[in-house]
Design an enzyme around this catalytic site. Structure first.
Site, mmCIF file in Angstrom:
data_model
loop_
_atom_site.group_PDB
_atom_site.id
_atom_site.type_symbol
_atom_site.label_atom_id
_atom_site.label_comp_id
_atom_site.label_asym_id
_atom_site.label_seq_id
_atom_site.Cartn_x
_atom_site.Cartn_y
_atom_site.Cartn_z
ATOM 1 C CD GLU A 105 -2.795 -0.786 2.346
ATOM 2 O OE1 GLU A 105 -4.330 -1.199 2.145
ATOM 3 O OE2 GLU A 105 -2.931 -0.720 3.389
ATOM 4 C CB CYS A 118 2.864 7.132 3.035
ATOM 5 S SG CYS A 118 3.051 6.443 4.107
ATOM 6 C CB CYS A 125 6.695 -4.555 8.456
ATOM 7 S SG CYS A 125 7.975 -4.177 9.797
ATOM 8 C CB CYS A 129 5.993 -2.119 16.204
ATOM 9 S SG CYS A 129 7.486 -1.381 15.319
ATOM 10 C CB CYS A 132 2.449 -1.054 13.558
ATOM 11 S SG CYS A 132 3.133 -0.818 11.897
ATOM 12 C CB CYS A 346 0.421 7.105 11.144
ATOM 13 S SG CYS A 346 0.929 7.942 10.232
HETATM 14 N N1 SAH Z 1 9.397 0.773 9.672
HETATM 15 C C1 SAH Z 1 9.848 2.577 9.392
HETATM 16 C C2 SAH Z 1 8.416 2.394 8.410
HETATM 17 C C3 SAH Z 1 6.728 2.638 8.998
HETATM 18 S S1 SAH Z 1 6.523 3.581 9.081
HETATM 19 C C4 SAH Z 1 9.568 3.171 11.358
HETATM 20 O O1 SAH Z 1 8.705 2.537 12.033
HETATM 21 O O2 SAH Z 1 9.936 4.510 11.141
HETATM 22 C C5 SAH Z 1 6.156 3.626 10.967
HETATM 23 C C6 SAH Z 1 5.463 5.384 11.575
HETATM 24 O O3 SAH Z 1 3.937 4.555 11.434
HETATM 25 C C7 SAH Z 1 5.542 5.840 13.206
HETATM 26 O O4 SAH Z 1 6.558 5.545 13.412
HETATM 27 C C8 SAH Z 1 4.052 5.886 13.431
HETATM 28 O O5 SAH Z 1 4.511 7.237 12.665
HETATM 29 C C9 SAH Z 1 2.939 5.088 12.327
HETATM 30 N N2 SAH Z 1 2.262 4.496 12.980
HETATM 31 C C10 SAH Z 1 2.517 3.221 12.632
HETATM 32 N N3 SAH Z 1 2.011 2.730 14.092
HETATM 33 C C11 SAH Z 1 1.034 3.780 14.217
HETATM 34 C C12 SAH Z 1 -1.056 3.147 14.517
HETATM 35 N N4 SAH Z 1 -1.576 2.658 15.060
HETATM 36 N N5 SAH Z 1 -0.965 4.835 14.972
HETATM 37 C C13 SAH Z 1 -0.362 6.145 14.831
HETATM 38 N N6 SAH Z 1 0.787 5.504 13.626
HETATM 39 C C14 SAH Z 1 0.919 4.642 13.936
#
Ligand code: SAH
Length: 363
Positions: A105, A118, A125, A129, A132, A346
């Site tokens: 995506e 984006c 991944c 985390c 996420c 995000c």
């Molecule tokens: N792996 C890299 C790139 C992915 S972007 C990294 O972790 O930086 C990851 C970003 O997505 C996080 O820094 C956060 O800004 C956003 N993100 C992930 N899960 C989220 C959630 N549930 N709510 C809001 N932002 C989230």
């Protein structure tokens, strides 16, 4: 909407060399057997990267014979747009189907005439985390440089957007610094027409990748996903912290070569009752002491797969956290939630068509 382009991906088609993902220089080399004039290479480069053509037949500024010759030897690996969802706020989420069936995506986020794309660096991944959704669905393969650049080209062509005013953030699916080689090759192409100051690579802080980035001549902006002010809590929501703990990440960031006037960005997801207290703001401030940085606060976007505990704090608490950081001299901003109604916000990007990995040992 479903595109028909995948149907042309016959097995013979896959044997032809993909032109997308080649820099200007490489393109000239690869085209040399068929194209001898530099201005023709330029025309093809523009058709590929500026116009985003899907087929050689669209290169109408070339002779019919040349188009046929190109089509025989090469292909244009622009991924099919499997679906496109536009949010009520103008944010548009794309699902791309790659030639092997993997899906990624990417999101176009318009804001006051500017657009931020984006984009994804992996088709999933592995980092898991706990906040996420991409992590919930599990690992996916590395994208090639062409597949990374292609997301930008495909969205630009679809939205009919010029390169001017475009920002690119590697904040889609995947961890860019676990796919450094392709990300670097993609940046080499993107920076031919977008300033590296308009491109941000976001990482959890994979140390070998950071060390490599530090050696690049042309460096994009760097954003670090921090999300907790101490080792214990960071490991709890980001298992990767056990491999690359804050104790090693922060010194690495202090050594990172920042050009004059540039700052690191720290992303800090605010989760209600977990990392959102005034004391947490103080601890965060202490942790970052001495770094040239701004802090982007991101109220967590809840999602059914994340469970009940992933809730954002209320607005007053978010503001208080921001104010506390500002009082301590930091540039702190709150990331507005965009594309929510189409799950483009995000951390809500997911790979489809397979079993979820789930979260192990959550909590
Ligand atoms: N792996 C890299 C790139 C992915 S972007 C990294 O972790 O930086 C990851 C970003 O997505 C996080 O820094 C956060 O800004 C956003 N993100 C992930 N899960 C989220 C959630 N549930 N709510 C809001 N932002 C989230």
């Amino acid at each position: 909407m479903i595109d028909s382009i995948t149907t042309s991906e016959t097995s013979a088609g896959l044997e032809r060399a993909d032109l997308l993902g080649l820099s200007r220089e490489r393109l000239a080399e690869v085209l040399a057997p068929v194209v001898d004039k530099p201005f023709r290479v330029k025309q093809i480069y523009q058709a590929l990267y500026e116009r985003g053509v899907r087929d050689f037949s669209e290169m109408t500024d070339l002779s019919k014979e040349l188009r046929a010759g190109l089509a025989e030897r090469f292909r244009i690996g622009l991924p099919a747009i499997a679906s496109r969802h536009e949010s009520s706020d103008g944010t548009c989420k794309y699902l791309f189907r790659l030639h092997d069936g993997a899906t990624v995506e990417a999101v176009d986020i318009p804001d006051e005439g500017r657009h931020t794309f984006c984009i994804s660096s992996q088709a999933g991944c592995a980092l898991a985390c706990t906040f996420c959704v991409t992590g919930y669905w599990g690992a996916g393969r590395n994208l090639t440089a062409g597949e990374i650049v292609a997301q930008v080209i495909a969205i630009r062509a679809d939205r009919n957007l010029p390169a001017e005013g475009l920002n690119i953030v590697f904040m889609g699916m995947g961890e860019p610094l676990l796919n450094v080689e392709s990300v670097k090759a993609a940046l080499d192409i993107l920076t031919e027409w977008i300033s590296p100051h308009r491109i941000t690579v976001s990482t959890v802080g994979i140390l070998p990748g950071l060390e490599e980035m530090a050696r690049w001549e042309c460096r994009p902006n760097l954003a670090i996903s921090l999300h907790a002010p101490d080792e214990e809590r960071r490991s709890q929501v980001m298992p990767v912290n056990r491999t690359y703990p804050l104790a090693e990440l922060l010194p690495a960031l202090r050594r990172y070569p920042l050009e004059k006037g540039r700052k690191l960005t720290f992303e800090y997801i605010l989760i209600r009752g977990f990392n959102d207290s005034p004391r947490d703001a103080d601890q965060l401030s202490r942790l970052l002491t001495g770094l040239k940085a701004k802090i982007n606060l991101i109220p967590v976007n809840p999602d059914p797969v994340l469970g009940e505990r992933m809730q954002p704090p209320d607005d007053a608490r978010i503001e208080a956290f921001k104010d506390r950081l500002r009082q301590r001299g930091w540039i702190a901003t709150i990331r507005r939630r965009r594309g929510d109604d189409v799950s483009a916000a995000c951390g809500q990007l997911r790979a489809f068509g397979r079993e979820a990995r789930g979260f192990r040992g959550k909590g």
